[in-house]
Design a protein around this motif. Structure first.
Motif, short mmCIF file in Angstrom:
data_model
loop_
_atom_site.label_atom_id
_atom_site.label_comp_id
_atom_site.label_asym_id
_atom_site.label_seq_id
_atom_site.Cartn_x
_atom_site.Cartn_y
_atom_site.Cartn_z
N LYS A 7 2.66 -2.08 7.95
CA LYS A 7 1.65 -2.67 7.08
C LYS A 7 0.71 -1.59 6.55
N ARG A 8 0.55 -1.57 5.23
CA ARG A 8 -0.26 -0.55 4.57
C ARG A 8 -1.12 -1.21 3.50
N LYS A 9 -2.24 -0.55 3.16
CA LYS A 9 -3.04 -0.97 2.02
C LYS A 9 -2.76 -0.02 0.87
N ALA A 10 -2.52 -0.58 -0.30
CA ALA A 10 -2.21 0.23 -1.47
C ALA A 10 -3.44 0.42 -2.35
N LYS A 11 -3.46 1.51 -3.12
CA LYS A 11 -4.56 1.76 -4.05
C LYS A 11 -4.34 1.00 -5.35
N SER A 12 -3.08 0.81 -5.70
CA SER A 12 -2.74 0.06 -6.91
C SER A 12 -1.37 -0.58 -6.71
N VAL A 59 4.96 -2.92 3.98
CA VAL A 59 4.32 -4.11 3.40
C VAL A 59 2.94 -3.73 2.86
N LYS A 60 2.72 -3.95 1.58
CA LYS A 60 1.42 -3.68 0.96
C LYS A 60 0.56 -4.94 1.12
N THR A 61 -0.21 -4.95 2.17
CA THR A 61 -0.93 -6.17 2.57
C THR A 61 -1.93 -6.67 1.53
N ASN A 62 -2.49 -5.76 0.74
CA ASN A 62 -3.49 -6.15 -0.26
C ASN A 62 -2.90 -6.34 -1.65
N ALA A 63 -1.58 -6.42 -1.73
CA ALA A 63 -0.91 -6.57 -3.03
C ALA A 63 -1.39 -7.79 -3.82
N PRO A 64 -1.59 -8.95 -3.19
CA PRO A 64 -2.03 -10.11 -3.98
C PRO A 64 -3.33 -9.86 -4.74
#
Length: 253
Positions: A7-12, A59-64
């Motif tokens: 699980k990762r957070k993406a910048k964009s 998994v880009k957890t903040n994608a939504p």
């Protein structure tokens, strides 16, 4: 195969596309548990030292939240993963991305999973959307060798039928086309009338990687020879183009 979930957070989330005719790509997942042996996205393993292809999914957890942004032009989901791979049934990340995404975006989804039919209710909210099913007809021995963990051919065709019945614009991505293995005519006849158009893609042996190249050479030597001999390859391409033309379907690309 056990799959590690990272699980990762993406910048964009929107990435400028290098695909002709496509402006943006969206990949809420990176990596794919379907682990198709020929997958072109295996190149990502050079930069992500998580293990062999298919053993991990990022998994880009903040994608939504990131997909709320409005972008101009066409958007394709996904290019380095399958948006409806097995983990999606539990996480529902793709579903949340679709819910948050600006419905004015021109969206094209590509998958090989029948799970895609779950989100038909959200597809109806988009101004412009199409769903493509990768259908290559592999079954039996070929499936065990090339894509043992991917959904069955019949399940993909049934998903295409469901989408058609629900008036969702669809296309069939016939890929990879392997000489002597892929029966293009049978695929088209089985799906005729269920797709707005077809996209045909011959296997790129170099992009498929050395491991798959060795597999093809050992198990399907005649197919390998056609793909590596310029004269035989040109002859194959010429015959394929004639066959597609004779099938009288709308072909893109």
């Amino acid at each position: 195969m056990k799959v590690e979930v990272l699980k990762r957070k993406a910048k964009s989330i929107y990435t400028r596309s290098k695909i002709p005719g496509v402006n943006w790509t969206v990949n809420q997942y990176v990596g794919c548990a379907f682990a198709c042996r020929y997958c072109y996205a295996k190149f990502l393993c050079r930069w992500r030292d998580y293990g062999e292809w298919g053993s991990w999914v990022e998994v880009k957890t903040n994608a939504p939240e990131l997909t709320k942004k409005r972008v101009r032009g066409s958007v394709v989901m996904s290019t380095v993963s399958d948006p409806y791979q097995p983990i999606e049934a539990e996480l529902k990340l793709t579903r949340r991305v679709l819910r948050y995404m600006d419905k004015r975006n021109e969206l094209s989804i590509l998958t090989r999973s029948p799970l895609v039919t779950r989100d038909i209710d959200l597809f109806r909210e988009f101004r412009s959307i199409e769903v493509g099913l990768t259908i290559n007809g592999v079954d039996g021995r070929e499936k065990r060798l090339f894509e043992p963990l991917a959904p069955l051919h019949k399940a993909r065709v049934n998903a295409l039928q469901t989408l058609y019945d629900e008036s969702v614009r669809t296309y069939v991505f016939v890929s990879p086309i392997i000489p002597g293995v892929t029966d293009v005519r049978t695929i088209v006849e089985e799906t005729r009338g269920l797709a707005d158009y077809y996209f045909f893609e011959v296997l790129n042996l170099r992009a498929a990687g050395r491991e798959f190249e060795r597999l093809l050479m050992e198990e399907y030597s005649e197919s390998y020879e056609v793909l590596t001999d310029n004269e035989k390859f040109e002859s194959f391409i010429g015959a394929l183009k004639k066959e597609i033309k004779a099938l009288k379907v709308r072909a893109e690309g």
